[in-house]
Structures are given as C-alpha cells and as structure tokens.
Design a protein around this motif. Structure first.
Motif, mmCIF file in Angstrom:
data_model
loop_
_atom_site.group_PDB
_atom_site.id
_atom_site.type_symbol
_atom_site.label_atom_id
_atom_site.label_comp_id
_atom_site.label_asym_id
_atom_site.label_seq_id
_atom_site.Cartn_x
_atom_site.Cartn_y
_atom_site.Cartn_z
ATOM 1 N N LYS A 140 51.216 30.111 39.993
ATOM 2 C CA LYS A 140 49.865 30.369 39.490
ATOM 3 C C LYS A 140 49.460 31.826 39.710
ATOM 4 C CE LYS A 140 47.915 26.859 41.645
ATOM 5 N NZ LYS A 140 46.938 25.816 42.076
ATOM 6 N N LYS A 144 48.985 34.524 36.406
ATOM 7 C CA LYS A 144 47.752 35.265 36.125
ATOM 8 C C LYS A 144 48.039 36.753 35.976
ATOM 9 C CE LYS A 144 43.461 36.781 38.325
ATOM 10 N NZ LYS A 144 42.599 36.670 39.534
ATOM 11 N N LEU A 171 43.967 36.202 31.153
ATOM 12 C CA LEU A 171 43.973 34.743 31.193
ATOM 13 C C LEU A 171 42.568 34.196 30.978
ATOM 14 C CD1 LEU A 171 45.326 32.033 31.675
ATOM 15 C CD2 LEU A 171 45.209 32.478 34.145
ATOM 16 N N SER A 199 44.884 29.098 37.918
ATOM 17 C CA SER A 199 45.557 30.400 37.987
ATOM 18 C C SER A 199 44.554 31.542 37.923
ATOM 19 C CB SER A 199 46.567 30.519 36.848
ATOM 20 O OG SER A 199 47.593 29.555 36.959
ATOM 21 N N ALA A 200 43.522 31.393 37.092
ATOM 22 C CA ALA A 200 42.519 32.442 36.949
ATOM 23 C C ALA A 200 41.785 32.709 38.255
ATOM 24 C CB ALA A 200 41.523 32.070 35.854
#
Length: 539
Positions: free
Chosen positions: A361, A365, A382, A408-409
């Motif tokens: 993750k 990003k 992202l 992930s963001a």
C-alpha cells in the motif's frame, strides 16, 4: 500485479465496456468461430515458427494476420474470451518491416517476426496504457517500456494488449480476477464459466488459446504464476531486478516484475533472454548483467533433473484431492528422472502477510504518483484516481469498491520508519529465513509446490473460493518461480511450481524443461460452456 483471492463474476452491462476502437479485423469465418480448437498455427513454438519463416514457408505478415483473425474468431466472437483489450494498429506494418529485414539478411534477433501480446499495464506505442481503468482509457505514453524496446530490438511484432484485473488487482480487497472496466471479464478457455485468475488474466488466456505466439505478464504476488497455472501454460516470474520495470504501471518496487507467459518452457527461455538486462532507469537492474546468463536457451537440455535435490512442499497437497494426486505423480516423475526428492517446508510461511500488505500500500501510493507525473498522464495522484472512480461509480464501482485505494492514500512516504522496518522484515522472512533456509537445510537445488488449485467458478454471489497458493514466498522475497502444466482436475489445468534462490532462473529452467519434456502435460483448451452437472451461476 497481485493475484488477490477475489470474487469473480460475469456482468452483461459491464462486459460490454470493451475498449472503443479496439475491434479485431472482421475476417473471422463462421466455421472457424464455431470450432475454436481449429487453428493453422495451433501450439506452434517460437522455434518452429522461426524455422518455417527461415525456410520461406511462412512470413510475419501471414502469421500476424492469422493471429488477428484468431482474435476476431474466438476472443471477440465464438466463445468470446475477452482476453485482448486492444490491438496494435501498426501490427501489420511492423510485420511487413520484419519480413523486409529478413529478406535483406538483417534479421534483428530470435523474435524476428513473432507476434507478442503485452499486459495492458506495459507501455507500448502507439497504444494506450489503461491498466484496465476508464481513467486511463485515452492515455498514450510517448515511448515504449524498456522491456518492449528489448522485444522490438529482437524482432518481435507487438500484436496488442491483453486484458487484466483492473489496476493489477490492487483496487479492492474483494476485487474480481480478470475484470476491468475497460476490458470486461476475461473467461477461462477450458471452461468458460471458470475464472482465469489474475492479474495477468488476458496474458494467460491468450497464450493458452493461441491468440499470440507468446505473451508478457507482470507480477507482484502471483499475477504471472496463478493465471499461467489455471490456464494450462508456462509462467516465469523472474528475480526482481532481472527485467526492468521502467514503463510499467507499478504497485511495488520491492516485488513488481514482468515475465513471460508461454505454452512451453523453451519459449519462456527465449523471451526471458531478450527481456533481461540492465536499465539505467531502474536501479534494481544494476546487478542483472552480473547474474543473468546471455542465453537461457542454453539450459534447455535433457537430463536436467538427474542428480538434482528437490524439496517438495507437501502442505500444497491440501489445495484439493486432484491437486494431491497430481503432485504425487509429479514427485514420481522427478524421482524417475534421477532427482532426489525430500519433504521440505518454508519455516516462515504466514509470518509476513500483514507487513506485506502495508509495504504494498505504501509503495503503490508513492510509485503510482511517480509514474503518472513522469508520464504526463491525465491524473497525477491516487487521490485524484479515487475521485474519478467516485464520479464514474456506475461504470467503475458497480461490482466492487476501492478500499485498497483508500487505505493506500492514507499511507505515509517511503521514509516512514514503520514502512522501512516492514519492508526489511518481509524480505528477510521470505528470503534468507524462508526459501534460502529451506534450500540450505537439505542442500536443495529447488523447491516444488502446487502453484494453486483448479480455476473456480465465476459467480457474483460468492467470494472467491481461492484454493491456496504456493507462490507467495518467492513473490515477497523477490526470488524467481516457474510454473508448468502437471495435470488437470475435471478438465481444468493444474500447475507445478519450481522455486529457487535469487538469480536461479537458469537452474529452474533446466529443471522445469526436463520435467516438461517427460510429462507433456499441457492439453489445449476445449472451450466448454460449463462443467457437466455444475450449478448455474447466480445472477
């Protein structure tokens, strides 16, 4: 690039969202469409095709046109595999050039005139690189990925792009293997209501169904090995750093790699020989020239198993009774070939799972932002991509969400100590304390396992009944793995997996080639609508 256990389904509305302007030539005959097993160049190897072209019995234009017609007949029509997401509008022009080069005595290399399909997260001009997402459906990078340059320098004709699990199966934890908003749902050619796995779904299906001479996929964790195994073909995931990732939409710089998906080990060796090499744009390849043989084909010789010590991971026998029977047969074949086979286990299995997801993750990003901004893509982050999907929720989010995107963001940067520690930990657990420890404990040349179980049914009502996987340790360690057909379960292919330490591709090819020649376990697909007695899919 990761083969997450995923829900799979067939949705008529979304399956219709095949890329506009990517239609194959409308030259398919009714007879050929009705008989997808009939094809003039079926199961031909690269060496056989080259021999025919060198003898003047065949040229690249004829061969390229035959594959384009084949795509029209069984990918767009016929059983409608949905494996090809777009075609190269210059494919026939490239083929004509390769014919002129050959006629003039200036053949470029071992792939002269050979049509190749690429997974659609790999840049290849003049085509779009969509990663299966509507956000990138009109995005056309200005130059080829490094590995595509290598393929073209060796004489390959780039036939087109293969469908994939959208964003290489890293958008949602309940994502659909083989589905993308751009390309729809790819179908397994053995039994059409079964799943092709992913994320290199189209590459695996296209190789199996003879839609190209060979294909290229990418993997973060299983995305070459799983679709190759369940579609009855050979998949080779190289050591991270052997093949450049420049020009490939990323998930993880720690684990991403491209690799060949082919019908034979020999063809995989040819492609890997071409693709491998140092690239200044990818620091991970700095040691490739020191560790990669000039020609992996030199390891294609009989008797490669004689005297080898092989460790069999018996926990993979639990992937199903047919898998267990096939693996017992594989072990007997290895022993009959002169190999010593002992039971083995990777001592750290399962200890890296949570940390791996954290690493992926974080790297996704940051890596995606770098790719988008350096390639002048229509989006630059992202977060913008998440917003695009929300604005186009009907087309993009109708089947599953984007929780991995959202998680992930929220991750930190690549200098986050938590990420750095996790990355170091998983590489150590899977590599030195995992695969390497198992090899050293019994002085083994390689480990073997079932790659995964048989393909599961594509059905919107159920989560993926994922049968298990033998490839995780090699993926996390960044080590090579090779899957080869070894049998079947109710007509669905099963693959055996060979794993080794870093840079051991040559030895795996040597072992795998001998196994393949002794078993000849690949059988071409039959395009059955369903298995006899199977319940209907939920609507």
């Amino acid at each position: 690039m990761r083969a997450w256990p995923a829900l799979t389904l067939s949705c008529p509305m979304l399956l219709a969202l095949v890329v506009a302007g990517c239609s194959a030539p409308a030259t398919a005959s009714r007879d050929a469409a009705a008989a997808p097993t009939q094809f003039l160049y079926a199961e031909q190897t690269i060496a056989q095709l080259q021999q025919r072209m060198q003898a003047g019995e065949l040229d690249s234009r004829t061969l390229t046109r035959a594959y384009l017609d084949r795509i029209a007949q069984i990918d767009r029509a016929g059983p409608r595999l949905n494996a090809v997401i777009q075609l190269n509008p210059q494919a026939m022009t490239e083929a004509a050039l390769r014919d002129r080069e050959r006629a003039g005595g200036a053949a470029r290399g071992p792939l002269q005139g050979i049509p190749i399909l690429l997974k659609d997260n790999i840049d290849a001009t003049p085509m779009a690189t969509t990663a299966g997402s509507l956000a990138l459906k009109d995005f056309r990078p200005r130059q080829d990925a490094f590995l595509v340059k290598r393929l073209r320098e060796a004489g390959a004709v780039i036939l087109g792009k293969a469908n994939l699990s959208e964003w290489a199966n890293f958008r949602a934890s309940d994502s659909i293997s083989g589905w993308s908003a751009v390309g729809g749902q790819t179908r397994n050619p053995y039994v059409l209501d079964r799943n092709p796995c992913g994320s290199s779904a189209g590459s695996g299906v296209a190789a199996s169904a003879n839609l190209a001479a060979a294909t290229v996929g990418t993997e973060t964790d299983g995305s070459i090995i799983c679709p190759a195994a369940v579609n009855g073909v050979v998949g080779l995931k190289p050591t991270v750093g052997l093949v450049s990732r420049d020009g490939i939409v990323p998930i993880s710089w720690s684990q991403d790699t491209a690799g060949p998906i082919t019908r034979t080990v020999a063809d995989a060796a040819i492609l890997l020989s071409v693709m491998a090499g140092r690239d200044a744009a990818d620091a991970s390849t700095a040691h490739a020239a020191l560790n990669a043989p000039l020609d992996y084909q030199a390891r294609l010789r009989p008797g490669g198993l004689k005297g080898a010590r092989i460790g069999v991971i018996r926990s993979s026998f639990s992937f199903g009774p047919d898998v267990a029977r096939a693996m017992e047969g594989a072990v007997a074949t290895l022993r009959a070939a002169g190999a010593t086979v002992v039971d083995a286990e990777i001592p750290t299995v399962g200890q890296w799972d949570d940390d791996e997801l954290l690493v992926l993750k974080t790297e996704f990003k940051n890596g995606l932002a770098r790719y988008l901004t350096t390639h002048d893509a229509p989006l630059s982050s992202l977060q913008q991509l998440i917003g695009f999907n929300q604005q186009h929720a009907r087309e993009e989010l109708g089947l599953f969400g984007q929780d991995l995107f959202e998680q992930s963001a929220a991750m930190g940067g690549l200098n986050d100590p938590v990420y750095i520690q996790a990355r170091s930990r998983i590489r150590r657990l899977a590599g030195p304390e995992g695969i390497d420890a198992a090899l050293k404990a019994q002085h083994l040349d390689a480990l073997v396992s079932a790659a995964t179980g048989p393909a599961w049914r594509t059905d919107p009502a159920f989560k993926d009944p994922f049968p298990g996987a033998g490839y995780g340790a090699a993926a996390v360690a960044g080590y090579p793995s090779l899957t080869i057909p070894m049998g079947s379960s109710q007509g669905l292919p099963l693959g055996i997996l060979f794993m080794g330490t870093a840079w051991s591709e040559a030895r795996l090819i040597e072992l795998g080639y001998d196994y393949e020649q002794r078993t000849q376990a690949r059988t071409p697909p039959q395009y059955l609508p369903t298995l006899p007695g199977a319940p209907a899919a939920s609507k």
